[in-house]
Every structure is written in structure tokens, then in C-alpha cells.
Design a protein around this motif. Structure first.
Motif, PDB file in Angstrom:
ATOM      1  N   ILE A 182      10.022 -33.861 -14.514  1.00 37.02           N
ATOM      2  CA  ILE A 182      10.430 -35.006 -15.052  1.00 37.02           C
ATOM      3  C   ILE A 182      11.307 -34.491 -16.418  1.00 37.02           C
ATOM      4  O   ILE A 182      10.863 -33.743 -17.230  1.00 37.02           O
ATOM      5  CB  ILE A 182       9.437 -36.023 -15.567  1.00 37.02           C
ATOM      6  CG1 ILE A 182       8.593 -36.410 -14.405  1.00 37.02           C
ATOM      7  CG2 ILE A 182       9.648 -37.224 -16.386  1.00 37.02           C
ATOM      8  CD1 ILE A 182       7.172 -37.113 -14.511  1.00 37.02           C
TER       9      ILE A 182
ATOM     10  N   TRP B 277      11.501 -38.477 -21.930  1.00 33.86           N
ATOM     11  CA  TRP B 277      10.090 -39.120 -22.543  1.00 33.86           C
ATOM     12  C   TRP B 277      10.473 -40.489 -23.042  1.00 33.86           C
ATOM     13  O   TRP B 277      11.776 -40.733 -23.422  1.00 33.86           O
ATOM     14  CB  TRP B 277       9.337 -38.154 -23.041  1.00 33.86           C
ATOM     15  CG  TRP B 277       7.839 -38.634 -23.017  1.00 33.86           C
ATOM     16  CD1 TRP B 277       6.833 -39.200 -24.164  1.00 33.86           C
ATOM     17  CD2 TRP B 277       6.934 -38.757 -21.954  1.00 33.86           C
ATOM     18  NE1 TRP B 277       5.800 -39.419 -23.686  1.00 33.86           N
ATOM     19  CE2 TRP B 277       5.635 -39.146 -22.154  1.00 33.86           C
ATOM     20  CE3 TRP B 277       7.142 -38.299 -20.331  1.00 33.86           C
ATOM     21  CZ2 TRP B 277       4.611 -39.338 -21.261  1.00 33.86           C
ATOM     22  CZ3 TRP B 277       6.327 -38.347 -19.668  1.00 33.86           C
ATOM     23  CH2 TRP B 277       4.767 -38.866 -19.955  1.00 33.86           C
TER      24      TRP B 277
ATOM     25  N   SER C  91      10.363 -42.202 -16.760  1.00 38.25           N
ATOM     26  CA  SER C  91       9.698 -41.164 -17.119  1.00 38.25           C
ATOM     27  C   SER C  91       8.179 -41.324 -17.014  1.00 38.25           C
ATOM     28  O   SER C  91       7.339 -40.464 -16.467  1.00 38.25           O
ATOM     29  CB  SER C  91      10.038 -40.025 -18.447  1.00 38.25           C
ATOM     30  OG  SER C  91      11.253 -39.764 -18.222  1.00 38.25           O
TER      31      SER C  91
ATOM     32  N   SER D 204       6.542 -42.413 -13.663  1.00 40.27           N
ATOM     33  CA  SER D 204       6.784 -41.481 -12.783  1.00 40.27           C
ATOM     34  C   SER D 204       5.706 -40.280 -12.990  1.00 40.27           C
ATOM     35  O   SER D 204       4.971 -39.750 -11.871  1.00 40.27           O
ATOM     36  CB  SER D 204       8.144 -40.588 -12.748  1.00 40.27           C
ATOM     37  OG  SER D 204       9.044 -41.635 -12.529  1.00 40.27           O
ATOM     38  N   CYS D 205       5.330 -40.087 -14.106  1.00 36.89           N
ATOM     39  CA  CYS D 205       4.342 -39.195 -14.529  1.00 36.89           C
ATOM     40  C   CYS D 205       3.010 -39.645 -14.198  1.00 36.89           C
ATOM     41  O   CYS D 205       2.363 -39.067 -13.484  1.00 36.89           O
ATOM     42  CB  CYS D 205       4.229 -38.718 -15.929  1.00 36.89           C
ATOM     43  SG  CYS D 205       3.120 -37.677 -16.442  1.00 36.89           S
TER      44      CYS D 205
ATOM     45  N   LYS E 130       0.373 -38.011 -11.348  1.00 37.77           N
ATOM     46  CA  LYS E 130      -1.018 -38.013 -11.578  1.00 37.77           C
ATOM     47  C   LYS E 130      -1.862 -38.335 -10.665  1.00 37.77           C
ATOM     48  O   LYS E 130      -3.009 -38.067 -10.430  1.00 37.77           O
ATOM     49  CB  LYS E 130      -1.241 -38.430 -13.208  1.00 37.77           C
ATOM     50  CG  LYS E 130      -2.727 -38.212 -13.645  1.00 37.77           C
ATOM     51  CD  LYS E 130      -2.800 -38.494 -15.259  1.00 37.77           C
ATOM     52  CE  LYS E 130      -4.098 -38.159 -15.612  1.00 37.77           C
ATOM     53  NZ  LYS E 130      -5.238 -38.888 -15.094  1.00 37.77           N
TER      54      LYS E 130
ATOM     55  N   VAL F 164       2.896 -31.886 -12.413  1.00 42.68           N
ATOM     56  CA  VAL F 164       4.094 -32.722 -13.367  1.00 42.68           C
ATOM     57  C   VAL F 164       4.669 -31.307 -14.205  1.00 42.68           C
ATOM     58  O   VAL F 164       3.928 -30.658 -15.065  1.00 42.68           O
ATOM     59  CB  VAL F 164       3.917 -33.630 -13.930  1.00 42.68           C
ATOM     60  CG1 VAL F 164       5.091 -34.077 -14.800  1.00 42.68           C
ATOM     61  CG2 VAL F 164       3.473 -34.938 -12.951  1.00 42.68           C
TER      62      VAL F 164
ATOM     63  N   LEU G  92       7.218 -31.062 -17.342  1.00 41.80           N
ATOM     64  CA  LEU G  92       7.857 -32.165 -18.039  1.00 41.80           C
ATOM     65  C   LEU G  92       8.974 -31.287 -19.128  1.00 41.80           C
ATOM     66  O   LEU G  92       8.413 -30.335 -19.669  1.00 41.80           O
ATOM     67  CB  LEU G  92       6.806 -32.869 -19.023  1.00 41.80           C
ATOM     68  CG  LEU G  92       7.488 -33.917 -20.201  1.00 41.80           C
ATOM     69  CD1 LEU G  92       8.438 -34.880 -19.292  1.00 41.80           C
ATOM     70  CD2 LEU G  92       6.454 -34.575 -20.702  1.00 41.80           C
TER      71      LEU G  92
ATOM     72  N   LEU H  99      -1.163 -39.020 -20.329  1.00 36.88           N
ATOM     73  CA  LEU H  99      -0.385 -38.332 -19.249  1.00 36.88           C
ATOM     74  C   LEU H  99       0.234 -37.091 -19.697  1.00 36.88           C
ATOM     75  O   LEU H  99       0.351 -36.156 -18.822  1.00 36.88           O
ATOM     76  CB  LEU H  99       0.838 -39.284 -18.954  1.00 36.88           C
ATOM     77  CG  LEU H  99       0.477 -40.612 -18.482  1.00 36.88           C
ATOM     78  CD1 LEU H  99       1.730 -41.710 -18.455  1.00 36.88           C
ATOM     79  CD2 LEU H  99       0.070 -40.567 -17.012  1.00 36.88           C
TER      80      LEU H  99
ATOM     81  N   CYS I 199       0.478 -32.543 -17.846  1.00 37.98           N
ATOM     82  CA  CYS I 199       1.973 -31.978 -17.542  1.00 37.98           C
ATOM     83  C   CYS I 199       1.811 -30.389 -17.923  1.00 37.98           C
ATOM     84  O   CYS I 199       1.195 -29.829 -18.976  1.00 37.98           O
ATOM     85  CB  CYS I 199       2.811 -32.676 -18.254  1.00 37.98           C
ATOM     86  SG  CYS I 199       3.194 -34.193 -17.953  1.00 37.98           S
TER      87      CYS I 199
END
Length: 263
Positions: free
Chosen positions: A105, A108, A113, A116-117, A121, A127, A129, A159, A163
Motif C-alpha cells: 500500500i 496513508w 489505503s 485496503s489495509c 489484515k 502488508v 506500507l 492497522l 504493517c
């Protein structure tokens, strides 16, 4: 390995500047190498193009400079970029046999973003980022700061802990670590192509003046003060044209600084 790249605005949405170009350049370099080794890469993006939308077919994969890209309509404009169809496509891909091993991704503070995260998850998919400068104390406090702080408190913080991080500089790495404790973080600089030219000896005009153009937002984050101090040390003729908008107070500060430096 199958990698899915997610960014709210992909080329040709050049109105968004740096991230659009740097992410496209990354994908254009990665895709042929991964394909040669039997891996896959595809890009998911919205049709965002400032106040308008890109003239592309939504939900249909296209090839953009050699990279497979699928654009999805957004139902909110800048800078939230909420696209339910993109999220549904991602969720379907993670739950079926497409076999995505990694969701990468970019940027932010937009719904593309963030959600999608969240989808990754919930589907136990790693992920990576790349915040692209969006996770700093400056960005938290600049423009829509109340919205960002509440979003970070209610959803973003949890989230981000899911990442792995890619920073584009050591400074960005320090900024990220001041906000979140990630699973891992590595620094890889943006890809930049420099022409093999000596700018002092390759001025494309009949003038002996070295001409510089600054084309961006006029904000402290951009480091314009450093540019001014560097220019003040030069011993040849030059001009600097600044094309961009910014807060009146900051522009007044720059004008005062230029006068003090006698540039």
C-alpha cells in the motif's frame, strides 16, 4: 510470489505529483523482473484525477507502460478516495485462488489505503506500507489534523501495527518510528533517473544565467529555506522561479529570508 500494489491515484493522474510518479516508476522496474522469475504483480488504483476522473474503463485491467493496472471508480473525491469496488475486488482476490502473498500500500490518510489495509489484515495477508511522507508529526498536524488524529486513534494505529514499512529516507524512518512500532522497517530510496549532463555547461539557451524552477506546494516541509541558503553561496549568475501556492504567512517569511540573504 504474487504482489498487489495499491495506490489511490496512479498515472496518468499527474496532478498528485511525486507519489504518482515514484510508485509508477517502482512498478515499471519491478514488473518485468518479477515476471521473468515467474512472479506476478498488479496495480489497483482509483480513477482519481483531482476534481475529475481519469478517462479509463473502470474495473477492467489495462496495461499502462507495461504494468497491469485496474482502475476503480471512487464515490468520494479528494482526498478520501473511497472506492467500494476496489475493496471488493481486493477482498475477493485475497479469499480466492489468486494467491496474493503481499499487499503493498502506498500513502496513508485516505480510505483506499486504510480500508485496503483492513481487508488485508482480516484476511491474514502481510502488508507492506510505503507512507510516502504521510506519517510524520508535520502531516498529522497539517491540514485536516482533527480528522487525522481521530482516524489514527480509532483505526489507523491498530492497522499500522500490522504493517511492515518501507521508508524512502532515514529521516522518514525516524518520523515513522516516532508514531508507530512496526513489525519491520527498511529504507529504500526512490528511483531517480539523472541525465548525464553537467547543468552548468548545458544551459539550453543563449544566456549565461543558470535557471532554476521550483514546481510544488510552497510549504516548510519542502525545504525551501535550505535551497535559499545554498543559492546564497553560489558565485555565478542564476535565477529561481517558484511556481506553487502556499500560506500567506509562510510566503511572507520566505520573502523576508530572501531579502536578508540578498538573493
Amino acid at each position: 510470489m504474487n504482489i498487489i500494489q495499491i495506490i489511490a491515484a496512479y498515472k496518468p493522474a499527474y496532478i498528485y505529483g511525486g507519489p504518482t510518479l515514484s510508485v509508477a516508476r517502482l512498478c515499471e522496474k519491478l514488473y518485468p523482473s518479477l515476471k521473468a522469475e515467474g512472479h506476478k504483480l498488479e496495480v489497483l488504483a482509483t480513477t482519481a484525477n483531482g476534481s475529475s476522473e481519469l478517462n479509463v474503463e473502470s474495473g477492467v485491467q489495462a496495461t499502462v507502460d507495461g504494468v497491469p493496472v485496474t482502475y476503480f471508480r471512487r464515490i468520494t473525491k479528494d482526498h478520501s478516495h473511497f472506492s467500494p469496488s476496489l475493496l471488493a475486488y481486493l477482498r475477493s482476490g485475497l479469499r480466492t485462488n489468486k494467491g496474493y502473498n503481499l499487499v503493498h500500500i502506498h500513502a496513508w490518510w485516505n480510505f483506499t489505503s486504510l480500508f485496503s489495509c483492513l481487508v488485508a489484515k482480516l484476511n491474514n495477508t502481510p502488508v507492506l506500507l510505503s507512507p510516502r511522507g504521510m506519517l510524520t508529526s508535520y502531516t498529522l498536524g497539517n491540514r485536516n489534523s482533527i480528522y487525522k488524529r481521530w482516524l489514527h486513534l480509532l483505526l489507523g494505529k491498530r492497522l499500522l501495527q500490522h504493517c511492515h514499512f518501507h521508508a524512502t529516507s532515514e529521516k522518514e524512518k525516524r518520523d515513522i518510528l516516532s508514531i508507530v512500532n512496526p513489525k519491520s522497517i527498511d529504507v529504500i530510496f526512490n528511483l531517480v533517473n539523472f541525465p548525464s549532463l553537467d547543468p552548468k555547461n548545458n544551459i539550453h539557451s543563449n544566456s549565461d544565467i543558470f535557471r532554476l524552477l521550483y514546481l510544488s506546494r510552497v510549504e516548510q516541509k519542502k525545504g525551501i529555506e535550505y535551497l535559499f541558503r545554498a543559492l546564497a553561496t553560489l558565485n555565478f549568475d542564476w535565477t529561481l522561479s517558484i511556481a506553487g501556492s502556499g500560506a500567506d504567512k509562510y510566503i511572507a517569511h520566505l520573502k523576508k529570508m530572501a531579502a536578508q540573504l540578498k538573493i
